[in-house]
Design an enzyme around this catalytic site. Structure first.
Site, PDB file in Angstrom:
ATOM      1  N   ASP A 207      38.901  61.617  78.692  1.00 55.21           N
ATOM      2  CA  ASP A 207      38.017  61.521  79.844  1.00 55.21           C
ATOM      3  C   ASP A 207      37.452  62.896  80.208  1.00 55.21           C
ATOM      4  OD1 ASP A 207      37.082  59.791  82.105  1.00 55.21           O
ATOM      5  OD2 ASP A 207      38.225  61.237  83.297  1.00 55.21           O
ATOM      6  N   GLU A 257      49.522  67.232  63.033  1.00 55.56           N
ATOM      7  CA  GLU A 257      50.931  67.253  62.631  1.00 55.56           C
ATOM      8  C   GLU A 257      51.448  65.849  62.323  1.00 55.56           C
ATOM      9  OE1 GLU A 257      53.458  69.147  65.446  1.00 55.56           O
ATOM     10  OE2 GLU A 257      52.064  70.811  65.803  1.00 55.56           O
TER      11      GLU A 257
END
Length: 544
Positions: A207, A257
């Site tokens: 957002d 990751e």
């Protein structure tokens, strides 16, 4: 060619409070979403994006978060979320979570600590607290205005009871802005990202991704009169600051990751496509909403320009173009495309809005616009209910409206309630199948009965079945990965392009457009004439 799922995905936005209510309290919830997943699989969605469901006082429909690592009781529990995630993955549907990093709720423990601690402490340094202007500090630190209307600053009462500092809230007063120059904020969102990634989410819609960082010195700024709710043209001292890109590089490193191609999508309201493309450079986000496309009128020349610009700008940084026509913040496109007067984004429409739309024209254009959008290469976003051809609900009673824009502007702007009305599932059921009790947090119009999903299931010409057909063809014909080439030789009010082997032709004018001789129609947004494409109609064609 890269094949990451997010490059071509059809992502279905779920606004949980208005999607499906499993417990009958009138507010949609996570178990309600889980119960309806098969409908989304049959539609052809590759992923769902869940608007905020985290713990919140709900001053701004969940975009005021009090706990980023839990589920608000109105939507269920973390166990309900885990069940929804597992059920989605079982059906081959990925799950994207909405994350709100520009601001928190004023009920967030950090903000409550800041109020108790008083000026000058590390607790306040996590937010944008400033001393006031004027002799007694009784004026806001600058002249910034809230996106929702009114001043962007609120003064607090200090622990000793005296008038104190001011805090910045670019949105509602219940949504204090974080200070992203503070490393505590960075560390906390690293923790939040990992919390949801460890649970197995496939990505985040971020957002206000163009916000977070404010210009040094917080200079005064006055938006132009024709600005929409997200501000004017650049430079805007609180949008699009260079420092925000380092935040997204940090987040990208976290996602990288994890296995499974986790994705970040930016809600970045910037003036040009080239500027939006900065958010999706190779070491930042994966996608950014294409608001330039969403805001383009139903006009062949302008559509061709924005599609060309989008493919050029996003392609230049190695990112897919994204396409969207509706979401929870804008007037539904089955209404917007027929509006007879300009309306700034965020203002909404209601009974007093000039240029009220013709519903039949709006639906024709909405279906045609979708037929075009889903042929474009890249990823597409759908907003719940658009596959039913739902229009904006214009005639909501004033007393039912809940958008903070409506409240903060004293009714001068209608805000976004009209696109958030709970959607219809079964025509003869209470609340049209939204809830078993008939309760609904916003009133549903009688029109929902004829637009309910079960009615449209049985109608081969329904908007629902148009979406299903196009999404099936999109997969089968590979239009999402095909090269787009423009076709000339058609009238100026016709939009014509090839996506692989498919010719897409749309008529945005008032005169018929001749169809190519011998062309075979795969799908059309409305009935075709004898050898012609009628106004406000689009079709996918194969050469004869």
């Amino acid at each position: 060619m890269t094949t990451e799922w997010w490059r071509t995905a059809v992502i279905y936005q779920i606004y949980p409070r208005s999607f499906s209510d499993a417990d009958g309290d009138g507010t949609g919830d996570l178990p309600g979403v889980t119960a309806r997943l098969d409908a989304l699989r049959s539609l052809g969605a590759d992923a769902i994006w869940l608007s905020p469901f985290m713990t919140s006082p709900q001053k701004d429909a969940g975009y005021d978060v009090a706990d980023y690592c839990d589920v608000d009781p109105m939507f269920g529990t973390l166990a309900d979320f885990d069940a929804l995630l597992a059920a989605s993955h079982e059906r081959g549907i990925r799950v994207i979570v909405d994350l709100v990093p520009n601001h928190s709720s004023d009920q967030h423990p950090w903000f409550q600590e800041a109020l108790r601690a008083g000026p000058g402490g590390p607790e306040r340094a996590r937010y944008m607290f400033r001393d006031g202007a004027g002799e007694n500090g009784d004026q806001p630190p600058n002249n910034w205005q809230s996106v929702f209307g009114g001043p962007a600053w609120t003064r607090v009462t200090e622990p000793d009871g005296t008038p104190g500092q001011w805090y910045l809230h670019l949105f509602d007063a219940s949504q204090p802005d974080f200070d992203w120059s503070n490393q505590d904020v960075h560390a906390e969102f690293d923790r939040i990202l990992r919390f949801w990634l460890d649970r197995g989410v496939d990505g985040f819609r971020v957002d206000v991704a163009h916000g977070l960082v404010k210009e040094d010195g917080l200079p005064d700024y006055v938006a132009p009169e024709d600005a929409d709710s997200m501000g004017g043209r650049e430079p805007v001292p609180y949008w699009g600051q260079e420092g925000v890109h380092e935040v997204w590089r940090e987040w990208r490193r976290v996602l990288d990751e994890y296995d499974g191609e986790r994705a970040l999508c930016a809600e970045a309201w910037m003036p040009t496509t080239d500027e939006i493309a900065l958010w999706v450079r190779p070491d930042e986000m994966h996608q950014a909403f294409n608001f330039a496309y969403l805001q383009t009128a139903w006009d062949a020349r302008r559509l061709r320009e924005v599609v060309s610009e989008s493919l050029r700008a996003f392609g230049a940084v190695g990112a897919p173009a994204t396409w969207v026509l509706s979401n929870h913040d804008v007037v539904r496109h089955a209404t917007r495309l027929a509006l007879g007067a300009d309306h700034p984004q965020g203002h909404g429409i209601g009974p007093r809005t000039p240029g009220r739309p013709d519903p039949a024209v709006g639906l024709r254009r909405g279906r045609a616009a979708t037929t075009v959008m889903l042929a474009l290469p890249g990823s597409a976003y759908l907003y719940q209910g658009e596959e039913l051809g739902l229009p904006e609900v214009i005639d909501l009673p004033d007393e039912a409206r809940q958008d903070p824009t409506w409240v903060r502007t004293g009714g001068a702007r209608y805000g976004r309630d009209g696109c958030r009305v709970p959607i219809p599932w079964e025509s003869g059921a209470p609340a049209y199948g939204f809830s078993s009790t008939g309760r609904s947090w916003l009133p549903q119009p009688q029109q929902w009965r004829e637009l309910a999903r079960d009615v449209q299931e049985a109608d081969r010409d329904s908007t629902l079945n148009l979406y299903r057909t196009i999404l099936r063809l999109r997969r089968e014909l590979g239009t999402a990965t095909a090269q787009l080439t423009w076709e000339d030789g058609f009238p100026e009010h016709a939009l014509a392009f090839r996506s692989g082997q498919v010719l897409i032709l749309a008529n945005t004018g008032a005169e018929h457009v001749p169809l190519p001789t011998g062309a075979r129609t795969l799908v059309s947004s409305g009935p075709l004439g004898d050898g012609v494409l009628p106004p406000d109609t689009a079709a996918w064609l194969l050469d004869g």
